[in-house]
Scaffold this motif. Structure first.
Motif, PDB file in Angstrom:
ATOM      1  N   PHE A  39      80.857  -0.274 112.561  1.00 27.47           N
ATOM      2  CA  PHE A  39      80.124  -0.438 113.815  1.00 27.47           C
ATOM      3  C   PHE A  39      80.557  -1.750 114.452  1.00 27.47           C
ATOM      4  O   PHE A  39      80.558  -2.796 113.808  1.00 27.47           O
ATOM      5  CB  PHE A  39      78.623  -0.454 113.530  1.00 27.47           C
ATOM      6  CG  PHE A  39      77.755  -0.353 114.748  1.00 27.47           C
ATOM      7  CD1 PHE A  39      77.490   0.880 115.327  1.00 27.47           C
ATOM      8  CD2 PHE A  39      77.190  -1.486 115.306  1.00 27.47           C
ATOM      9  CE1 PHE A  39      76.676   0.988 116.440  1.00 27.47           C
ATOM     10  CE2 PHE A  39      76.373  -1.401 116.418  1.00 27.47           C
ATOM     11  CZ  PHE A  39      76.110  -0.157 116.990  1.00 27.47           C
ATOM     12  N   ALA A  40      80.937  -1.704 115.737  1.00 29.30           N
ATOM     13  CA  ALA A  40      81.553  -2.882 116.347  1.00 29.30           C
ATOM     14  C   ALA A  40      81.213  -2.976 117.830  1.00 29.30           C
ATOM     15  O   ALA A  40      80.896  -1.966 118.474  1.00 29.30           O
ATOM     16  CB  ALA A  40      83.069  -2.815 116.173  1.00 29.30           C
ATOM     17  N   PRO A  41      81.293  -4.186 118.393  1.00 31.74           N
ATOM     18  CA  PRO A  41      81.075  -4.350 119.836  1.00 31.74           C
ATOM     19  C   PRO A  41      82.239  -3.767 120.621  1.00 31.74           C
ATOM     20  O   PRO A  41      83.403  -3.895 120.218  1.00 31.74           O
ATOM     21  CB  PRO A  41      80.977  -5.863 120.012  1.00 31.74           C
ATOM     22  CG  PRO A  41      81.728  -6.433 118.853  1.00 31.74           C
ATOM     23  CD  PRO A  41      81.528  -5.470 117.721  1.00 31.74           C
ATOM     24  N   ARG A  42      81.961  -3.132 121.739  1.00 29.52           N
ATOM     25  CA  ARG A  42      83.028  -2.539 122.544  1.00 29.52           C
ATOM     26  C   ARG A  42      83.951  -3.592 123.124  1.00 29.52           C
ATOM     27  O   ARG A  42      85.137  -3.338 123.338  1.00 29.52           O
ATOM     28  CB  ARG A  42      82.430  -1.687 123.670  1.00 29.52           C
ATOM     29  CG  ARG A  42      81.705  -0.440 123.167  1.00 29.52           C
ATOM     30  CD  ARG A  42      81.243   0.417 124.314  1.00 29.52           C
ATOM     31  NE  ARG A  42      82.359   0.992 125.048  1.00 29.52           N
ATOM     32  CZ  ARG A  42      82.255   1.595 126.228  1.00 29.52           C
ATOM     33  NH1 ARG A  42      81.069   1.677 126.816  1.00 29.52           N
ATOM     34  NH2 ARG A  42      83.307   2.098 126.827  1.00 29.52           N
ATOM     35  N   ASP A  43      83.422  -4.784 123.404  1.00 27.85           N
ATOM     36  CA  ASP A  43      84.275  -5.836 123.969  1.00 27.85           C
ATOM     37  C   ASP A  43      84.952  -6.669 122.890  1.00 27.85           C
ATOM     38  O   ASP A  43      85.704  -7.605 123.188  1.00 27.85           O
ATOM     39  CB  ASP A  43      83.467  -6.733 124.905  1.00 27.85           C
ATOM     40  CG  ASP A  43      82.348  -7.488 124.188  1.00 27.85           C
ATOM     41  OD1 ASP A  43      82.194  -7.325 122.954  1.00 27.85           O
ATOM     42  OD2 ASP A  43      81.610  -8.234 124.858  1.00 27.85           O
ATOM     43  N   GLY A  44      84.708  -6.334 121.600  1.00 28.66           N
ATOM     44  CA  GLY A  44      85.353  -7.050 120.504  1.00 28.66           C
ATOM     45  C   GLY A  44      84.796  -8.430 120.244  1.00 28.66           C
ATOM     46  O   GLY A  44      85.342  -9.178 119.426  1.00 28.66           O
ATOM     47  N   LYS A  45      83.686  -8.797 120.903  1.00 27.65           N
ATOM     48  CA  LYS A  45      83.140 -10.151 120.776  1.00 27.65           C
ATOM     49  C   LYS A  45      81.749 -10.104 120.152  1.00 27.65           C
ATOM     50  O   LYS A  45      80.874  -9.384 120.621  1.00 27.65           O
ATOM     51  CB  LYS A  45      83.078 -10.825 122.149  1.00 27.65           C
ATOM     52  CG  LYS A  45      84.447 -10.936 122.829  1.00 27.65           C
ATOM     53  CD  LYS A  45      84.311 -11.533 124.228  1.00 27.65           C
ATOM     54  CE  LYS A  45      85.672 -11.635 124.904  1.00 27.65           C
ATOM     55  NZ  LYS A  45      85.559 -12.169 126.290  1.00 27.65           N
ATOM     56  N   ARG A  46      81.566 -10.913 119.126  1.00 29.74           N
ATOM     57  CA  ARG A  46      80.279 -10.962 118.439  1.00 29.74           C
ATOM     58  C   ARG A  46      79.246 -11.812 119.173  1.00 29.74           C
ATOM     59  O   ARG A  46      78.043 -11.665 118.928  1.00 29.74           O
ATOM     60  CB  ARG A  46      80.454 -11.539 117.026  1.00 29.74           C
ATOM     61  CG  ARG A  46      81.143 -10.607 116.059  1.00 29.74           C
ATOM     62  CD  ARG A  46      81.457 -11.324 114.751  1.00 29.74           C
ATOM     63  NE  ARG A  46      80.299 -12.011 114.182  1.00 29.74           N
ATOM     64  CZ  ARG A  46      79.412 -11.440 113.379  1.00 29.74           C
ATOM     65  NH1 ARG A  46      79.539 -10.155 113.065  1.00 29.74           N
ATOM     66  NH2 ARG A  46      78.413 -12.142 112.892  1.00 29.74           N
ATOM     67  N   ASP A  47      79.701 -12.686 120.052  1.00 28.59           N
ATOM     68  CA  ASP A  47      78.782 -13.657 120.661  1.00 28.59           C
ATOM     69  C   ASP A  47      78.631 -13.493 122.170  1.00 28.59           C
ATOM     70  O   ASP A  47      78.091 -14.366 122.842  1.00 28.59           O
ATOM     71  CB  ASP A  47      79.245 -15.084 120.357  1.00 28.59           C
ATOM     72  CG  ASP A  47      80.684 -15.339 120.818  1.00 28.59           C
ATOM     73  OD1 ASP A  47      81.343 -14.380 121.280  1.00 28.59           O
ATOM     74  OD2 ASP A  47      81.138 -16.488 120.707  1.00 28.59           O
ATOM     75  N   SER A  48      79.100 -12.377 122.727  1.00 27.31           N
ATOM     76  CA  SER A  48      78.973 -12.182 124.171  1.00 27.31           C
ATOM     77  C   SER A  48      77.604 -11.586 124.497  1.00 27.31           C
ATOM     78  O   SER A  48      76.843 -11.176 123.619  1.00 27.31           O
ATOM     79  CB  SER A  48      80.076 -11.251 124.687  1.00 27.31           C
ATOM     80  OG  SER A  48      79.838  -9.926 124.262  1.00 27.31           O
ATOM     81  N   ASN A  49      77.303 -11.522 125.793  1.00 27.80           N
ATOM     82  CA  ASN A  49      76.038 -10.948 126.240  1.00 27.80           C
ATOM     83  C   ASN A  49      76.116  -9.440 126.429  1.00 27.80           C
ATOM     84  O   ASN A  49      75.124  -8.800 126.766  1.00 27.80           O
ATOM     85  CB  ASN A  49      75.594 -11.602 127.552  1.00 27.80           C
ATOM     86  CG  ASN A  49      75.231 -13.065 127.367  1.00 27.80           C
ATOM     87  OD1 ASN A  49      74.694 -13.443 126.331  1.00 27.80           O
ATOM     88  ND2 ASN A  49      75.532 -13.890 128.366  1.00 27.80           N
ATOM     89  N   ARG A  50      77.288  -8.863 126.248  1.00 26.65           N
ATOM     90  CA  ARG A  50      77.451  -7.422 126.430  1.00 26.65           C
ATOM     91  C   ARG A  50      76.997  -6.706 125.168  1.00 26.65           C
ATOM     92  O   ARG A  50      77.615  -6.831 124.106  1.00 26.65           O
ATOM     93  CB  ARG A  50      78.906  -7.094 126.743  1.00 26.65           C
ATOM     94  CG  ARG A  50      79.124  -5.613 127.035  1.00 26.65           C
ATOM     95  CD  ARG A  50      80.547  -5.330 127.439  1.00 26.65           C
ATOM     96  NE  ARG A  50      80.779  -3.900 127.609  1.00 26.65           N
ATOM     97  CZ  ARG A  50      81.942  -3.357 127.916  1.00 26.65           C
ATOM     98  NH1 ARG A  50      83.007  -4.139 128.106  1.00 26.65           N
ATOM     99  NH2 ARG A  50      82.066  -2.046 128.045  1.00 26.65           N
ATOM    100  N   LEU A  51      75.950  -5.917 125.296  1.00 25.65           N
ATOM    101  CA  LEU A  51      75.341  -5.260 124.140  1.00 25.65           C
ATOM    102  C   LEU A  51      75.703  -3.776 124.110  1.00 25.65           C
ATOM    103  O   LEU A  51      74.834  -2.897 124.128  1.00 25.65           O
ATOM    104  CB  LEU A  51      73.832  -5.465 124.170  1.00 25.65           C
ATOM    105  CG  LEU A  51      73.371  -6.935 124.136  1.00 25.65           C
ATOM    106  CD1 LEU A  51      71.859  -7.026 124.317  1.00 25.65           C
ATOM    107  CD2 LEU A  51      73.803  -7.601 122.829  1.00 25.65           C
TER     108      LEU A  51
END
Length: 298
Positions: A39-51
């Protein structure tokens, strides 16, 4: 099994908060990795505001294009804090949390958890992924109430977490997976006498996953017994898949009764296909009663 457009609906759960939550994306990801590795963020960033999130396992080829299921978390305000009117139907059908009104009425904020383009997922996996994500969120940022919108019921967060841990192999037994609603119908057209008082018991939670729900429109029977029958039929679908066919019959409350099934549109929303259970005369109700008994119902 019927073709059903209901399975294309997004699966939605709302988490209610008294104070505005600070959503810890990295913490949610850490907890999800333990439940659904990959399971991973779509933008590849763990600390962005995109959920927005994805999982490499849940990708299908549709029309020559690779389409994957996605999950998102949105922060929203509750439109009218303290006003329970929009939630009264769900509160009345929240069988697992009798005193939910107090907690719900105190909430002003919500996180909306939703999956998208997920109708190609296997129903059980789709349900389980939503359960995993909801659990991970409320472990990272505890909420005050869960509104499982897909099945129209409120859940107590601690009870949800405690029960989820014990049904890992059977996610349909976790709170929120499906609901069996009980509704009273008073009158048809201009009729408002006692003879027009019928009841509808229906399931909610299978249709959104691509399976038919169940309903029974009846009179003169104990609604608790009908609720138990609908519950057991829904449970059978989760455990073994849809087996009942149009026109098939099964024993009713006692061995002398033969109740038939047929595919219909649901009487109560949301719009979806259901397996309608006909308890026969004198217990059948509504339009079915009118046709069977030769009684005109306006």
């Amino acid at each position: 099994m019927l073709e059903d457009t209901a399975d294309s609906r997004d699966y939605r759960v709302r988490l209610f908060y008294k104070t505005k939550p600070d959503v810890p994306k990295a913490a949610i990801l850490d907890k999800m990795q333990k439940r659904a590795e990959g399971f991973a963020p779509r933008d590849g960033k763990r600390d962005s505001n995109r959920l927005d999130f994805r999982h490499p396992k849940h990708v299908a080829n549709i029309g020559g294009k690779s389409v994957g299921a996605t999950w998102s978390i949105r922060e929203e305000e509750i439109e009218y804090p303290g006003d329970l009117t929009p939630f009264l139907p769900a509160l009345e059908q929240s069988w697992l949390w009798d005193d939910a009104e107090g907690a719900v009425g105190d909430c002003e904020h919500q996180l909306v958890v939703v999956d998208q383009t997920a109708s190609n997922m296997r129903p059980i996996e789709r349900l389980q992924m939503m359960q995993f994500l909801v659990a991970s969120i409320i472990e990272a940022v505890p909420c005050d109430a869960i509104y499982w919108e897909a099945t129209e019921q409120f859940l107590e967060p601690k009870n949800f977490l405690d029960c989820l841990e014990g049904v890992a192999a059977k996610p349909w037994k976790a709170p929120g997976a499906f609901n069996v609603r009980v509704s009273r119908v008073i009158g048809y057209g201009e009729r408002r006498d006692d003879d027009s008082r019928d009841m509808i018991v229906d399931s909610l939670g299978l249709g959104v996953l691509g399976w038919p729900d169940f309903q029974c429109h009846f009179r003169g029977l104990d609604w608790r017994e009908i609720q138990q029958i609908v519950y057991e039929k829904a449970l059978e679908v989760f455990e073994h898949g849809p087996k009942l066919q149009d026109g098939q019959a099964f024993p009713g409350i006692n061995a002398t009764q033969v109740w038939k099934c047929r595919f219909e549109e649901a009487i109560l929303g949301p719009p979806r296909k259901v397996i309608d259970i006909d308890p026969g005369i004198p217990y059948c109700a509504g339009l079915r009663y009118a046709i069977t008994a030769g009684v005109y119902v306006k």
